[in-house]
Design an enzyme around this catalytic site. Structure first.
Site, short mmCIF file in Angstrom:
data_model
loop_
_atom_site.label_atom_id
_atom_site.label_comp_id
_atom_site.label_asym_id
_atom_site.label_seq_id
_atom_site.Cartn_x
_atom_site.Cartn_y
_atom_site.Cartn_z
N HIS A 1 1.06 -0.91 -0.21
CA HIS A 1 0.43 0.01 0.37
C HIS A 1 0.51 0.98 -0.57
CE1 HIS A 1 -3.74 -2.17 0.15
NE2 HIS A 1 -3.23 -3.29 1.43
N GLU B 1 -5.38 -11.90 7.86
CA GLU B 1 -6.06 -10.89 7.55
C GLU B 1 -7.79 -11.64 6.88
OE1 GLU B 1 -3.88 -7.74 5.30
OE2 GLU B 1 -3.25 -9.08 3.95
N ASP C 1 -7.96 -4.94 6.72
CA ASP C 1 -8.56 -6.10 6.49
C ASP C 1 -9.28 -6.95 6.69
OD1 ASP C 1 -8.42 -4.32 3.31
OD2 ASP C 1 -5.89 -6.25 3.90
#
Lengths: 252, 252, 252, 252, 252, 252
Positions: free
Chosen positions: D45, D147, D173
């Site tokens: 990310h 996750e 997540d």
């Protein structure tokens, strides 16, 4: 961060310097593992600019070599930037008069010895917090290049400028200025005579003399003559030489 | 643009290949003047990515060496990108099965021989307008790496996949896969026996065999044995070797 | 940040899209002032990678064009990265089966509609704080490319996958897959028939159809036929065309 | 080069980890002086790619923090590249099955424990010559992210895969996957119950558990609960928070 | 490497020059295929710096166009760097006095004609080994810009400085200096009268006159008037013009 | 594009300015969302060069902060480049004489007020087509730094130079020049007395006074004293401060 160049000079030893023309942090970290005492990012004739010099400094830092820069010109803006980036030595081309030498020293030293502006963005991370300012004026090597007939004419006046730690000789430009072809590892008697004069005048003033060379063998001889900083080619030149040698071994 | 690698193979000659780990167009253009037939940008273990490969290709193009890439993995996205950027050969690591070999060939060839997508953004500038599409499938060298026990177990099936021009041997990974230490210029009898088998099986199918080497001397011997593509170290390794040799000459 | 592409489609209008192959934020901001509704960074055949796409997005953002990306391949890692960087549309090459279409949608949508991972590093700055998550699944355009015979064979199944907003046709690859030469602005009856089928099947499902073109004139005709997203060449192609025209005017 | 993360875990201590989203070696070297034990380049990310990760590694190296990477996806090509670049730990998103966990371990370990290819271009410079190969399998931390609901369903099977050193929890997540909003520093009882289960199952197998946090205060509490790797925001988040606080002090 | 600009001038022909504002090697190689005789990297008003100029030079080199630079200012550091990088011509803004013209010439020529320092890191790769030094002073085009009232006042003295090969006119700055608006393709009688004077005075001294233009049509007319170097817009301007034309064709 | 700095000054309000040392467009866009009125790219002591300044400008543009630059030195080449790139304000270090102040103004203003060359490559995109030239001389803020004893000696003469909009005080350099240690947020009476004199003399001439600060609290106090532009640390300093605070919260 100790300055291996000035430490060696203080002890009368010669420094083996590498020269970086490839604008990349990875090639710099490889060079930093070859055994050099110092590495100089060549911003004058190398394919380098300010940010590539920063990358090269980052690459060499963990390996303990002393970072230096040959600036593109005797201009206070770029000199300040490379010092703030962490250069521990500044080699400056084409210093031909005492006034130019004085401008170089001024750009490299904080007041009252000079007019450098304060803001050591990367250099400040060397050593203990706050210590950089206290030691910078003493630790940074100021090294004008003596490489023209005009500089030789003004030699004593240049060397008398307070704050010069060493000088650096560019044999190609020196030759050109005297009407000879540009080349390294020169053997002409008039050139060697100039070298002797430089060594003598600098010796009187406790100033080290550096030289750019094309081979370790010639550099060794020059150390014997009294030079205290010797560079051998540059990163890309060593690479090309190595590649040609291996190809010759393969094809020969 | 002629492919010197495939031309040499067509004539039964061995190719001397250079290896680029430094992500820079300038170091690539220096390597391109050393005398190599081809230069391979190493996107697997080198400090390279796609845009640095483009820069290296731009640096080498005027000097007539054939541009190749070792891709990071057998993945059609990156294979398409480096071919579009102008790679004339693709060396692909860890090809262990016929299916993987088939995927590699498919990614490298336009239909109907494969599934490569059309858009040769830089490659299209080679040769006369429009000619790239007509010649690409024939001119581009597809070179899977054979470097694991699994690949040896599947050797004949891999080599029987239509469209393979050469194979490339990574001695470190091959050794690791067989329980030996990773190193180049190997002399173990079991390794040499494998090399003989590779040369024999490839010879039957008119497939060239390449090898990564640590020295020109060893590479020369391997050419004598039948290898048709020999690489010597990489750019940064040659630079380090050259620097150490000159420093030794100076200090020794 | 409104998505001009989806807004236009909701209103039945066609979108004029630009295509970026030059990996630079400045050229992107110039293209962003030409009058396009959207600009697509071509990471497949363009000279682009992830960080150059970020630069292009930064360059176009103040000018109100909608940022899209053609990803290099149907791979969730890169799809997630370009969405996090702010892409409002994803054009994905070589979607040939319903399963591949489903994987594409899944990578583009947050749960429960898909499996996209949360972390919109740049995309999160669009709109009011916190609003991105709430609107992303609805606002982002998912656009598989239909450009092979296999995709045509699976057309209805692909289009039935929930979450597809549009399809994009690559005339070169489509032609190649059918045994024709790669080119744009095609007039072959069998190709036009395929276009009609695509428009009809997509029309049934409220899916827009896009097309890559070589000229504004052809694109205009295709909009008349029902296409809802038309691209004209790319940045470097427009530059080359412009340069040649001016040189011709000078020399002619 | 010692791995401070694995050393701390061996001694039962928790690690304070920083997170790099800014693709720049200078910002990395600033973060490296803040007091973190390790710094993770976020290639999923964060605004990072492979070469920016190399720059970040070069920036942090002199400061003794342990370099890690969160890879963009569970793909052997990029995992090999970041390890060769010197990552001492690999955090991998979205590991949902034992098979995926096995693929991750395999990509991170040399044979016979895995299938990593040999060529540690930067990593090989750590420690004494030749020592990297001997220690890499032992020293590198393999850290799958848990996750999703699917990962929780497969938890025991994933944790039983040999070679996992730690797991890392992405609260956003995880929440999304369970139908909650994406956020950090969660207090929902069902989430805390999951954390307890993760800590218990990992504790049985001597696997450390890491967590991404939005504040030092929450991270401290989680260390008290048993977490052994805590990250606080990322570089740009800390910068934004700091800037807002100073502006508030000025304007307030 | 032949200098197409000086060759054309020697034969009395006019040169068609392109102008690069986009800092990218790929866009440079596209421009290099459009049919220009020379391409000038605009480091003054273009989005260019030294390393982007190197990339542009690498991109254009295989295509046979002559590389030139407009330097940002009459400063010996940057002039030396771009010449070392391979520029075959230097266009220098705002040369308003004979002294400034003399400084420009001096920075561009090796002794004894000037004071350029030796180290042609990329330029040295042109032609046969060693030949660059012998031909550089003769082959490199020195081109001051005459674009102010002050320069017109000093015109004869400037043109009498030995070593000037051409002059270049910037119509916007010339207009501004005379109290007019900044624009290209000017038709004001007083401007055309100045052009006539420039052509006449330069003609006496065998100095070529260049002009920046906004269209091929105007440039053609100016060649008819006697100009020997004509530039049309720049890369991004041609791109924007091309994009607008195609969008107009689509929307019109 | 409105200049928030000059607008605030016209209304008697103080400006809160951010300072960018990290050479990256992404970190710039994060800083642009923190609430600053303007952001200054520090090309003197920051790790910045021209192209990184362009990236920072691109990153901040959509967020409405006013872009400024501290140039590395009072040199017309770089001043012209950053203005062309879109800087709405130029802070120039070490302006010590009226002549230097006049040179700065001249480099920032088009004729007849100065000698700036026309070519606003990025700046021209602000506002309506053609409007930039008409408004640039009025809208751009010219801000010399007053930071030495020499500048204080020449203060009135410097401030009397037409075209100065503000001055900026560097407390570290000012202190150094007066024999004190370099630091920010100074409380020495002699320094505060100097500040009073600066505020008074500038007040007479409608010139704003800016100051570099280490904290929002001190900056607030200085605004109370009459300062009209206050900077707090820089991006990397705020990041480091934020990181240390969170780590302390965790470990404390």
């Amino acid at each position: 961060m100790p300055n291996k160049v000035k430490d060696a000079w203080a002890q009368g030893r010669a420094v083996v310097n590498g020269w970086l023309a490839i604008p990349n942090g990875y090639s710099a970290e490889v060079m930093a593992q070859a055994g050099f005492d110092s590495l100089t990012v060549d911003m004058q004739h190398g394919v380098q600019d300010y940010l590539s010099a920063v990358s090269c400094f980052q690459g060499m830092q963990p390996h303990g070599v002393t970072p230096m820069v040959r600036v593109p010109w005797n201009e206070p803006g770029i000199i300040g930037k490379v010092l703030d980036a962490g250069a521990m030595g500044v080699i400056c081309p084409m210093v031909n008069t005492a006034e130019q030498a004085q401008q170089l020293v001024s750009a490299c030293r904080y007041p009252p010895e000079g007019t450098r502006s304060f803001g050591p963005i990367r250099a400040g991370i060397y050593g203990e917090a706050g210590s950089y300012f206290e030691t910078a004026n003493r630790d940074i090597a100021v090294i004008p290049m003596i490489e023209t007939k005009q500089a030789l004419d003004n030699l004593e006046a240049i060397l008398d400028v307070p704050g010069i730690d060493g000088i650096y000789v560019g044999p190609s430009d020196l030759g050109l200025s005297l009407g000879m072809a540009p080349k390294l590892d020169r053997e002409e008697p008039e050139i060697l005579k100039i070298y002797e004069r430089l060594l003598k005048e600098c010796g009187k003033r406790d100033i080290a003399v550096g030289l750019h060379n094309a081979s370790g063998a010639y550099a060794k001889k020059m150390i014997g003559m009294g030079f205290k900083l010797t560079t051998i080619l540059n990163d890309s030149g060593l690479m090309l030489q190595g590649a040609k040698a291996q190809i010759a071994a393969l094809r020969g």
